[in-house]
Motif scaffolding. Structure first.
Motif, PDB file in Angstrom:
ATOM      1  N   GLN A 227      44.673  47.208  80.935  1.00  0.00           N
ATOM      2  CA  GLN A 227      43.299  46.796  80.619  1.00  0.00           C
ATOM      3  C   GLN A 227      43.156  46.465  79.134  1.00  0.00           C
ATOM      4  N   ALA A 228      43.828  47.234  78.279  1.00  0.00           N
ATOM      5  CA  ALA A 228      43.783  46.947  76.845  1.00  0.00           C
ATOM      6  C   ALA A 228      44.430  45.594  76.545  1.00  0.00           C
ATOM      7  N   ALA A 229      45.508  45.294  77.253  1.00  0.00           N
ATOM      8  CA  ALA A 229      46.164  43.997  77.056  1.00  0.00           C
ATOM      9  C   ALA A 229      45.257  42.863  77.518  1.00  0.00           C
ATOM     10  N   ILE A 230      44.578  43.039  78.635  1.00  0.00           N
ATOM     11  CA  ILE A 230      43.645  42.018  79.123  1.00  0.00           C
ATOM     12  C   ILE A 230      42.544  41.767  78.092  1.00  0.00           C
ATOM     13  N   ALA A 231      42.127  42.842  77.417  1.00  0.00           N
ATOM     14  CA  ALA A 231      41.069  42.730  76.415  1.00  0.00           C
ATOM     15  C   ALA A 231      41.563  42.134  75.093  1.00  0.00           C
ATOM     16  N   GLY A 232      42.857  41.820  75.032  1.00  0.00           N
ATOM     17  CA  GLY A 232      43.392  41.200  73.829  1.00  0.00           C
ATOM     18  C   GLY A 232      43.710  42.167  72.710  1.00  0.00           C
ATOM     19  N   GLN A 233      43.912  43.459  73.057  1.00  0.00           N
ATOM     20  CA  GLN A 233      44.157  44.461  72.026  1.00  0.00           C
ATOM     21  C   GLN A 233      45.621  44.605  71.651  1.00  0.00           C
ATOM     22  N   GLY A 234      46.490  43.840  72.293  1.00  0.00           N
ATOM     23  CA  GLY A 234      47.895  43.912  71.949  1.00  0.00           C
ATOM     24  C   GLY A 234      48.781  43.446  73.087  1.00  0.00           C
ATOM     25  N   VAL A 235      50.084  43.685  72.917  1.00  0.00           N
ATOM     26  CA  VAL A 235      51.099  43.284  73.902  1.00  0.00           C
ATOM     27  C   VAL A 235      51.689  44.549  74.506  1.00  0.00           C
ATOM     28  N   VAL A 236      51.852  44.561  75.826  1.00  0.00           N
ATOM     29  CA  VAL A 236      52.376  45.738  76.495  1.00  0.00           C
ATOM     30  C   VAL A 236      53.616  45.370  77.294  1.00  0.00           C
ATOM     31  N   LEU A 237      54.585  46.284  77.330  1.00  0.00           N
ATOM     32  CA  LEU A 237      55.723  46.142  78.237  1.00  0.00           C
ATOM     33  C   LEU A 237      55.255  46.644  79.599  1.00  0.00           C
ATOM     34  N   ALA A 238      54.971  45.737  80.497  1.00  0.00           N
ATOM     35  CA  ALA A 238      54.359  46.115  81.770  1.00  0.00           C
ATOM     36  C   ALA A 238      55.296  45.836  82.933  1.00  0.00           C
ATOM     37  N   SER A 239      55.132  46.626  83.956  1.00  0.00           N
ATOM     38  CA  SER A 239      55.868  46.416  85.198  1.00  0.00           C
ATOM     39  C   SER A 239      55.415  45.115  85.843  1.00  0.00           C
ATOM     40  N   SER A 240      56.365  44.264  86.185  1.00  0.00           N
ATOM     41  CA  SER A 240      56.031  42.993  86.829  1.00  0.00           C
ATOM     42  C   SER A 240      55.283  43.214  88.136  1.00  0.00           C
ATOM     43  N   GLU A 241      55.628  44.294  88.864  1.00  0.00           N
ATOM     44  CA  GLU A 241      54.956  44.588  90.122  1.00  0.00           C
ATOM     45  C   GLU A 241      53.512  45.017  89.890  1.00  0.00           C
ATOM     46  N   MET A 242      53.272  45.739  88.801  1.00  0.00           N
ATOM     47  CA  MET A 242      51.945  46.277  88.554  1.00  0.00           C
ATOM     48  C   MET A 242      50.972  45.244  87.986  1.00  0.00           C
ATOM     49  N   VAL A 243      51.479  44.133  87.437  1.00  0.00           N
ATOM     50  CA  VAL A 243      50.583  43.122  86.850  1.00  0.00           C
ATOM     51  C   VAL A 243      50.664  41.795  87.602  1.00  0.00           C
ATOM     52  N   GLN A 244      51.177  41.840  88.816  1.00  0.00           N
ATOM     53  CA  GLN A 244      51.349  40.603  89.582  1.00  0.00           C
ATOM     54  C   GLN A 244      50.033  39.851  89.757  1.00  0.00           C
ATOM     55  N   SER A 245      48.972  40.560  90.134  1.00  0.00           N
ATOM     56  CA  SER A 245      47.683  39.873  90.362  1.00  0.00           C
ATOM     57  C   SER A 245      47.105  39.332  89.060  1.00  0.00           C
ATOM     58  N   GLU A 246      47.280  40.057  87.953  1.00  0.00           N
ATOM     59  CA  GLU A 246      46.774  39.588  86.657  1.00  0.00           C
ATOM     60  C   GLU A 246      47.527  38.356  86.178  1.00  0.00           C
ATOM     61  N   LEU A 247      48.834  38.308  86.435  1.00  0.00           N
ATOM     62  CA  LEU A 247      49.613  37.122  86.068  1.00  0.00           C
ATOM     63  C   LEU A 247      49.207  35.926  86.927  1.00  0.00           C
ATOM     64  N   GLU A 248      48.990  36.186  88.208  1.00  0.00           N
ATOM     65  CA  GLU A 248      48.601  35.097  89.115  1.00  0.00           C
ATOM     66  C   GLU A 248      47.217  34.542  88.766  1.00  0.00           C
ATOM     67  N   SER A 249      46.310  35.413  88.324  1.00  0.00           N
ATOM     68  CA  SER A 249      44.963  34.958  87.979  1.00  0.00           C
ATOM     69  C   SER A 249      44.880  34.365  86.582  1.00  0.00           C
ATOM     70  N   GLY A 250      45.897  34.622  85.763  1.00  0.00           N
ATOM     71  CA  GLY A 250      45.913  34.052  84.418  1.00  0.00           C
ATOM     72  C   GLY A 250      45.263  34.899  83.351  1.00  0.00           C
ATOM     73  N   VAL A 251      44.766  36.103  83.704  1.00  0.00           N
ATOM     74  CA  VAL A 251      44.171  36.945  82.661  1.00  0.00           C
ATOM     75  C   VAL A 251      45.242  37.564  81.778  1.00  0.00           C
ATOM     76  N   LEU A 252      46.485  37.597  82.292  1.00  0.00           N
ATOM     77  CA  LEU A 252      47.642  37.989  81.491  1.00  0.00           C
ATOM     78  C   LEU A 252      48.721  36.928  81.641  1.00  0.00           C
ATOM     79  N   VAL A 253      49.544  36.808  80.624  1.00  0.00           N
ATOM     80  CA  VAL A 253      50.691  35.898  80.677  1.00  0.00           C
ATOM     81  C   VAL A 253      51.927  36.655  80.212  1.00  0.00           C
ATOM     82  N   GLN A 254      53.065  36.214  80.717  1.00  0.00           N
ATOM     83  CA  GLN A 254      54.351  36.718  80.216  1.00  0.00           C
ATOM     84  C   GLN A 254      54.950  35.597  79.379  1.00  0.00           C
ATOM     85  N   PRO A 255      54.761  35.635  78.057  1.00  0.00           N
ATOM     86  CA  PRO A 255      55.114  34.483  77.228  1.00  0.00           C
ATOM     87  C   PRO A 255      56.622  34.259  77.071  1.00  0.00           C
ATOM     88  N   PHE A 256      57.421  35.314  77.264  1.00  0.00           N
ATOM     89  CA  PHE A 256      58.868  35.175  77.074  1.00  0.00           C
ATOM     90  C   PHE A 256      59.560  36.404  77.655  1.00  0.00           C
TER      91      PHE A 256
END
Length: 296
Positions: A227-256
Motif C-alpha cells: 500500500q505504501a508503494a501504491i501511494a508513491g512512498q518508495g520502492v518495495v521488493l514484492a512477491s510477484s504473486e502478491m502484487v499480480q492484481s496491482e501490476l495488471e491494473s497498473g497501480v504498480l509497475v515492475q520497472p526492471f
C-alpha cells in the motif's frame, strides 16, 4: 406461568390437525388410548374442554380452536429450527491457518471459486504470522511459507515465490540506478536466512551500488508495504504473486529486474485429521488455481 407437559400439547396438536385420535396416534407411534389420555390431562390442566367427542368423530370446541393455531405454528417453528441445526451439524468444516498477507493478496480473491465448487464445506481461515501447532486441533491444515522440512507432516508444495522491485508509475523509475534517488521500503522477516529477499541481496545480484540500504520505512506486514508503494512512498521488493492484481491494473509497475527467488508455499497437514477429505479437496483446488494462474 408453568406450561402444561409437552407430551399433552403434542398430542392435542396432532389430534386437532387430523381431527382424529386414531390418526394422531399413528403419527406419534402411540395408541389412540394414549392420545385420549394426554388430551384429557391437558383439558384437566387448563380447566376447559378442547374437543367435543362423538362416537365416530371429534371436533374442536371454541377453546380448542383458539389453542390449536398457536401450537401448530409453534411446533412447525420447532421443526424448522431443528432441521437447520441438524443441517449445520452435518455440514463439513475445514479450518486452514494462513499468513494474513497470503490470505488477503492471493487466497481471498480466489476463494469464492472453492466455495462454489464445494458448497458443502464450511471454510474458516485462521490468520497468523506464527506457525500453528496442527496437532493441537486449532486448524486442520496450514499454508506455510519457508524451506521446511516439516517433520511428521504431509506436505503439498504449491509454488515458489519470486520477488522484484515494484513501485508506483508516478515515481517514473526507469533504471536500477534510479534507486539511489528514491526511498526503499523494507519487509521485516520473522526468520531471515540466505533466501530472504532483502535489498542488500537484490542490489548485489543487480550490480547496483551507492544505494542507501538502511534508509526507508520498514513493515512487518507486506500488504502495508504494498500500500505504501501504491501511494508513491518508495520502492518495495514484492512477491510477484502478491502484487499480480496491482501490476495488471497498473497501480504498480515492475520497472526492471532482476527477479530473485524466495521460498516455497506449502499446504501441510498431519494426515490424521477427521477432515482429510476436505483437506484433499482444498489441496486439489489450490493446485488447479496455481496451474490456471501460471498458464494465464
Amino acid at each position: 406461568m408453568p406450561l402444561p407437559p409437552l407430551a399433552t400439547l403434542r398430542a392435542f396438536e396432532a389430534a386437532a390437525r387430523h381431527l382424529s385420535f386414531k390418526r394422531a396416534a399413528s403419527e406419534l407411534a402411540v395408541t389412540p388410548t394414549a392420545i385420549s389420555h394426554q388430551v384429557r390431562l391437558l383439558e384437566d390442566t387448563l380447566g376447559v374442554r378442547l374437543f367435543d367427542r362423538k362416537p365416530r368423530q371429534v371436533t374442536l370446541t371454541p377453546a380448542g380452536q383458539e389453542l390449536y393455531p398457536t401450537l401448530r405454528d409453534g411446533f412447525a417453528g420447532f421443526s424448522a429450527v431443528i432441521d437447520r441445526v441438524r443441517a449445520r451439524k452435518s455440514q463439513r468444516g475445514l479450518t486452514v491457518s494462513v499468513l494474513a498477507s497470503f490470505a488477503a493478496k492471493w487466497l481471498l480473491p480466489r476463494l469464492a471459486g472453492f466455495q462454489a465448487a464445494h458448497p458443502d464445506i464450511h471454510m474458516r481461515l485462521h490468520t497468523s504470522a506464527e506457525a500453528v501447532d496442527l496437532k493441537s486441533g486449532m486448524a486442520d491444515a496450514a499454508v506455510r511459507y519457508g524451506r521446511g522440512p516439516f517433520p511428521g507432516m504431509v506436505v503439498q508444495t504449491l509454488f515458489a515465490d519470486r520477488f522484484a522491485p515494484v513501485c508506483s508509475p508516478m515515481l517514473n523509475i526507469r533504471h536500477p540506478g534510479d534507486l539511489r534517488n528514491h526511498a526503499l521500503l523494507h519487509l521485516e522477516w520473522l526468520r531471515p536466512d540466505d533466501v530472504t529477499p532483502t535489498w542488500s541481496r537484490w542490489c548485489k545480484l543487480a550490480g547496483v551500488d551507492g544505494v542507501d540500504l538502511a534508509a526507508g520505512l520498514s513493515f512487518s506486514d507486506d500488504t502495508h508495504a504494498i500500500q505504501a508503494a501504491i501511494a508513491g512512498q518508495g520502492v518495495v521488493l514484492a512477491s510477484s504473486e502478491m502484487v499480480q492484481s496491482e501490476l495488471e491494473s497498473g497501480v504498480l509497475v515492475q520497472p526492471f529486474g532482476p527477479v530473485i527467488e524466495g521460498h516455497y508455499y506449502h499446504l501441510i497437514h498431519t494426515g490424521k485429521s477427521s477432515n482429510l477429505a476436505e483437506i484433499e479437496a482444498f489441496g486439489a483446488w489450490l493446485a488447479s488455481e496455481i496451474t490456471n494462474t501460471q498458464s494465464a
